[in-house]
Design a protein around this motif. Structure first.
Motif, PDB file in Angstrom:
ATOM      1  N   GLN A  89     -10.963   5.107   7.895  1.00  0.00           N
ATOM      2  CA  GLN A  89     -12.145   4.257   8.029  1.00  0.00           C
ATOM      3  C   GLN A  89     -12.510   4.060   9.498  1.00  0.00           C
ATOM      4  O   GLN A  89     -13.680   4.135   9.888  1.00  0.00           O
ATOM      5  CB  GLN A  89     -11.880   2.888   7.381  1.00  0.00           C
ATOM      6  CG  GLN A  89     -11.476   2.954   5.915  1.00  0.00           C
ATOM      7  CD  GLN A  89     -12.694   2.999   5.000  1.00  0.00           C
ATOM      8  OE1 GLN A  89     -13.804   3.241   5.447  1.00  0.00           O
ATOM      9  NE2 GLN A  89     -12.494   2.771   3.726  1.00  0.00           N
ATOM     10  N   ALA A 103      -3.066   5.414   0.513  1.00  0.00           N
ATOM     11  CA  ALA A 103      -3.976   4.273   0.615  1.00  0.00           C
ATOM     12  C   ALA A 103      -3.988   3.721   2.035  1.00  0.00           C
ATOM     13  O   ALA A 103      -5.035   3.293   2.546  1.00  0.00           O
ATOM     14  CB  ALA A 103      -3.559   3.181  -0.371  1.00  0.00           C
ATOM     15  N   ALA A 129      -6.051  -5.082   0.910  1.00  0.00           N
ATOM     16  CA  ALA A 129      -6.457  -3.796   1.471  1.00  0.00           C
ATOM     17  C   ALA A 129      -7.966  -3.665   1.609  1.00  0.00           C
ATOM     18  O   ALA A 129      -8.458  -3.053   2.557  1.00  0.00           O
ATOM     19  CB  ALA A 129      -5.909  -2.665   0.611  1.00  0.00           C
ATOM     20  N   ALA A 130      -8.735  -4.222   0.663  1.00  0.00           N
ATOM     21  CA  ALA A 130     -10.186  -4.056   0.689  1.00  0.00           C
ATOM     22  C   ALA A 130     -10.795  -4.682   1.941  1.00  0.00           C
ATOM     23  O   ALA A 130     -11.599  -4.042   2.648  1.00  0.00           O
ATOM     24  CB  ALA A 130     -10.806  -4.672  -0.569  1.00  0.00           C
ATOM     25  N   THR A 166      -7.332   3.431   4.257  1.00  0.00           N
ATOM     26  CA  THR A 166      -7.747   2.062   4.584  1.00  0.00           C
ATOM     27  C   THR A 166      -7.744   1.796   6.073  1.00  0.00           C
ATOM     28  O   THR A 166      -8.697   1.214   6.619  1.00  0.00           O
ATOM     29  CB  THR A 166      -6.826   1.048   3.884  1.00  0.00           C
ATOM     30  OG1 THR A 166      -6.874   1.266   2.476  1.00  0.00           O
ATOM     31  CG2 THR A 166      -7.255  -0.370   4.188  1.00  0.00           C
ATOM     32  N   ALA A 181      -9.931  -2.769   5.090  1.00  0.00           N
ATOM     33  CA  ALA A 181     -10.789  -1.599   5.291  1.00  0.00           C
ATOM     34  C   ALA A 181     -12.124  -2.000   5.908  1.00  0.00           C
ATOM     35  O   ALA A 181     -12.640  -1.312   6.799  1.00  0.00           O
ATOM     36  CB  ALA A 181     -11.006  -0.885   3.961  1.00  0.00           C
ATOM     37  N   LEU A 241       0.829  -1.201   0.000  1.00  0.00           N
ATOM     38  CA  LEU A 241       0.000   0.000   0.000  1.00  0.00           C
ATOM     39  C   LEU A 241       0.864   1.251   0.000  1.00  0.00           C
ATOM     40  O   LEU A 241       1.945   1.270   0.600  1.00  0.00           O
ATOM     41  CB  LEU A 241      -0.909   0.021   1.233  1.00  0.00           C
ATOM     42  CG  LEU A 241      -1.917  -1.120   1.375  1.00  0.00           C
ATOM     43  CD1 LEU A 241      -2.663  -0.983   2.694  1.00  0.00           C
ATOM     44  CD2 LEU A 241      -2.891  -1.126   0.209  1.00  0.00           C
TER      45      LEU A 241
END
Length: 227
Positions: A64, A56, A108-109, A60, A112, A52
């Protein structure tokens, strides 16, 4: 039923025992530590492992969590004033689930998503702790002071503890450690909730109107003592 002409009795303020704050306060301290944990070595380890960039990583892991936490502090406070245990227990379950998701994320998704789940639980338990600290009667001021100091210490020590764990083991260990800590807080919250339910005071009796008397001819009274 209150007779016409008599004011309705004021609703008594809720006063909870001091020990009822233990579980939610411990949870709030954990939430504060998690807020500042992604600073220093932990950030570098996650960036290196997941590939990352700095921006980002900020979105992330940090943004968040902060957004989710701030969104639920006020609802947690309002619900915690009436139903502290019923509000804090689901929040701690979310915190545990989010920590597990964050620890085992492949990218990363999902990281998050895990941070959002953790933030929702963290914001709620902070609100509950703040609500309970204001319902402790004569202990209120001292409890609020101690809670504030504990939250401040957690904000300062969070990066230190997470950095040490990330260097000694891995960044995933930092999130995994949160699970048993949150489970201890969950057990304390459930225990205090059960204890509060057992020792809850009986509801006050409704106010009654004083007896009235009615004079009759000849000096006889109705409604007085003996009638």
């Amino acid at each position: 039923m209150i007779p016409p002409g008599y004011p309705a009795p004021a609703r008594p303020s809720v006063v909870r025992p001091l020990w009822s704050l233990a579980g939610p306060a411990f949870s709030a301290v954990l939430a504060a530590a998690l807020l500042m944990a992604p600073i220093g070595p932990l950030v570098s380890a996650i960036k290196r492992d997941l590939g990352l960039s700095t921006s980002a990583m900020t979105v992330t892991v940090v943004a968040q969590y902060v957004a989710a936490t701030l969104a639920l502090v006020a609802p947690g406070y309002l619900l915690g004033r009436r139903w502290p245990t019923a509000t804090a227990v689901p929040a701690l379950v979310l915190l545990i689930i989010g920590s597990v998701v964050s620890a085992f994320t492949p990218g990363a998704a999902l990281l998050a998503v895990g941070r959002v789940i953790v933030g929702l639980g963290a914001g709620t338990v902070v609100g509950v702790a703040l609500a309970l600290s204001g319902q402790l009667g004569r202990w209120r001021s001292r409890a609020q002071l101690v809670l504030g100091l504990a939250l401040g210490a957690a904000l300062l020590l969070g990066p230190v503890a997470s950095g040490m764990l990330a260097q000694a083991m891995s960044w995933r260990t930092v999130f995994l450690v949160d699970v048993p800590v949150a489970m201890v807080a969950l057990a304390g919250t459930v225990a205090s909730g059960i204890a509060m339910w057992v020792v809850r005071p009986s509801p006050p009796r409704p106010a009654t109107a004083p007896a009235t008397t009615t004079p009759l001819p000849g000096g006889t009274w109705l409604g007085g003592p003996g009638h």
